[in-house]
Design a protein around this motif. Structure first.
Motif, PDB file in Angstrom:
ATOM      1  N   TYR A  78       0.845  -1.189   0.000  1.00  0.00           N
ATOM      2  CA  TYR A  78       0.000   0.000   0.000  1.00  0.00           C
ATOM      3  C   TYR A  78       0.886   1.247   0.000  1.00  0.00           C
ATOM      4  CZ  TYR A  78      -3.762  -3.167   1.275  1.00  0.00           C
ATOM      5  OH  TYR A  78      -4.679  -4.180   1.269  1.00  0.00           O
ATOM      6  N   ALA A  79       0.275   2.375  -0.328  1.00  0.00           N
ATOM      7  CA  ALA A  79       0.970   3.662  -0.249  1.00  0.00           C
ATOM      8  C   ALA A  79       0.151   4.600   0.626  1.00  0.00           C
ATOM      9  CB  ALA A  79       1.162   4.267  -1.626  1.00  0.00           C
ATOM     10  N   LEU A  80       0.796   5.125   1.640  1.00  0.00           N
ATOM     11  CA  LEU A  80       0.243   6.195   2.459  1.00  0.00           C
ATOM     12  C   LEU A  80       0.670   7.477   1.764  1.00  0.00           C
ATOM     13  CD1 LEU A  80      -1.223   6.693   5.174  1.00  0.00           C
ATOM     14  CD2 LEU A  80       1.020   6.895   6.213  1.00  0.00           C
ATOM     15  N   LYS A  81      -0.294   8.394   1.525  1.00  0.00           N
ATOM     16  CA  LYS A  81      -0.036   9.497   0.610  1.00  0.00           C
ATOM     17  C   LYS A  81      -0.196  10.878   1.258  1.00  0.00           C
ATOM     18  CE  LYS A  81      -2.797   8.646  -2.839  1.00  0.00           C
ATOM     19  NZ  LYS A  81      -3.615   8.170  -3.957  1.00  0.00           N
ATOM     20  N   PRO A  82       0.752  11.260   2.105  1.00  0.00           N
ATOM     21  CA  PRO A  82       0.709  12.633   2.603  1.00  0.00           C
ATOM     22  C   PRO A  82       1.310  13.582   1.553  1.00  0.00           C
ATOM     23  CG  PRO A  82       2.508  11.464   3.647  1.00  0.00           C
ATOM     24  CD  PRO A  82       1.814  10.487   2.736  1.00  0.00           C
ATOM     25  N   SER A  84       2.841  15.194  -1.470  1.00  0.00           N
ATOM     26  CA  SER A  84       3.488  14.618  -2.660  1.00  0.00           C
ATOM     27  C   SER A  84       4.380  13.425  -2.328  1.00  0.00           C
ATOM     28  CB  SER A  84       4.324  15.679  -3.366  1.00  0.00           C
ATOM     29  OG  SER A  84       3.479  16.684  -3.878  1.00  0.00           O
ATOM     30  N   GLU A  85       4.344  12.972  -1.104  1.00  0.00           N
ATOM     31  CA  GLU A  85       5.181  11.855  -0.683  1.00  0.00           C
ATOM     32  C   GLU A  85       4.368  10.569  -0.727  1.00  0.00           C
ATOM     33  OE1 GLU A  85       8.068  13.158  -0.525  1.00  0.00           O
ATOM     34  OE2 GLU A  85       7.241  15.150  -0.346  1.00  0.00           O
ATOM     35  N   ARG A  86       5.060   9.467  -0.948  1.00  0.00           N
ATOM     36  CA  ARG A  86       4.439   8.157  -0.944  1.00  0.00           C
ATOM     37  C   ARG A  86       5.257   7.256  -0.029  1.00  0.00           C
ATOM     38  NH1 ARG A  86       1.291  11.090  -2.579  1.00  0.00           N
ATOM     39  NH2 ARG A  86       0.130  11.042  -4.532  1.00  0.00           N
ATOM     40  N   PHE A  87       4.615   6.736   1.007  1.00  0.00           N
ATOM     41  CA  PHE A  87       5.261   5.826   1.944  1.00  0.00           C
ATOM     42  C   PHE A  87       4.687   4.429   1.713  1.00  0.00           C
ATOM     43  CE2 PHE A  87       6.156   9.826   3.921  1.00  0.00           C
ATOM     44  CZ  PHE A  87       7.350   9.637   4.598  1.00  0.00           C
ATOM     45  N   PHE A  88       5.518   3.535   1.163  1.00  0.00           N
ATOM     46  CA  PHE A  88       5.065   2.167   0.928  1.00  0.00           C
ATOM     47  C   PHE A  88       5.004   1.418   2.246  1.00  0.00           C
ATOM     48  CE2 PHE A  88       6.901   2.727  -3.475  1.00  0.00           C
ATOM     49  CZ  PHE A  88       5.667   2.746  -4.099  1.00  0.00           C
ATOM     50  N   ASN A  89       4.024   0.520   2.342  1.00  0.00           N
ATOM     51  CA  ASN A  89       3.841  -0.241   3.566  1.00  0.00           C
ATOM     52  C   ASN A  89       3.032  -1.488   3.290  1.00  0.00           C
ATOM     53  OD1 ASN A  89       0.822   0.388   4.373  1.00  0.00           O
ATOM     54  ND2 ASN A  89       1.718   2.286   3.583  1.00  0.00           N
ATOM     55  N   PHE A  90       2.996  -2.340   4.284  1.00  0.00           N
ATOM     56  CA  PHE A  90       2.171  -3.546   4.227  1.00  0.00           C
ATOM     57  C   PHE A  90       1.673  -3.833   5.630  1.00  0.00           C
ATOM     58  CE2 PHE A  90       6.513  -4.872   4.970  1.00  0.00           C
ATOM     59  CZ  PHE A  90       6.408  -5.854   5.941  1.00  0.00           C
ATOM     60  N   MET A  91       0.636  -4.655   5.706  1.00  0.00           N
ATOM     61  CA  MET A  91       0.076  -5.027   7.004  1.00  0.00           C
ATOM     62  C   MET A  91       0.431  -6.476   7.292  1.00  0.00           C
ATOM     63  SD  MET A  91      -3.524  -3.111   7.233  1.00  0.00           S
ATOM     64  CE  MET A  91      -3.642  -1.377   6.848  1.00  0.00           C
ATOM     65  N   THR A  92       0.598  -6.773   8.573  1.00  0.00           N
ATOM     66  CA  THR A  92       0.972  -8.119   8.980  1.00  0.00           C
ATOM     67  C   THR A  92      -0.043  -8.672   9.970  1.00  0.00           C
ATOM     68  OG1 THR A  92       2.232  -7.476  10.939  1.00  0.00           O
ATOM     69  CG2 THR A  92       3.403  -7.455   8.842  1.00  0.00           C
ATOM     70  N   ALA A  93       0.085  -9.971  10.212  1.00  0.00           N
ATOM     71  CA  ALA A  93      -0.663 -10.570  11.309  1.00  0.00           C
ATOM     72  C   ALA A  93      -0.188  -9.871  12.576  1.00  0.00           C
ATOM     73  CB  ALA A  93      -0.372 -12.064  11.377  1.00  0.00           C
TER      74      ALA A  93
END
Length: 140
Positions: A78-82, A84-93
């Motif tokens: 996923y991308a968190l979009k504050p 013009s920045e994009r922070f890639f991330n994922f969710m875990t158990a």
């Protein structure tokens, strides 16, 4: 053996429903945090607000695509979009959001450089999951 960060340095926000953390590499580096630290205060504040909102939102709440969207369906990145920045991330158990890396948005469509950043996020995700499975990620 690398000097891994303490959990307090990795933790971004312990929310009611999700906990956000910076991902760190096998070398002990945290690329997304380094990117965050270099941002202007207004951009850092926006990221902080968005992380708090994400971590405090009840499960099942759909977040606006202008705020948070899936960028890689196959790997669930996923991308968190504050701004013009994009922070890639994922969710875990365990209800964790792991922030892997970030980049400055270049255009409406993802450029070749942006796609390379996405590939790095996928690599960090697999590395994180393997190290958690081995029991070597949360050593401290």
């Amino acid at each position: 053996m690398p000097n891994y960060p303490d959990y307090d340095d990795v933790l971004i926000h312990p929310g009611r429903y999700l906990t956000a953390e910076w991902c760190y590499t096998t070398e002990g580096e945290m690329p997304a945090q380094a990117y965050y630290d270099a941002l202007a205060e207004v951009d850092q504040d926006r990221f902080d607000d968005m992380i708090r909102y994400l971590c405090e939102a009840r499960p099942g709440i759909l977040l606006p695509k202008t705020f948070y969207r899936i960028e890689d369906h196959a790997n669930k990145i996923y991308a968190l979009k504050p701004r013009s920045e994009r922070f890639f991330n994922f969710m875990t158990a365990g209800a964790k959001v792991i922030i892997t890396n970030a980049y400055h948005k270049h255009s409406q469509q993802m450029t070749k450089a942006d796609l390379e950043s996405l590939k790095i996020a996928v690599r960090y995700k697999h590395d994180y999951l393997n190290r958690v499975k081995e029991g070597t990620y949360y050593e401290n």
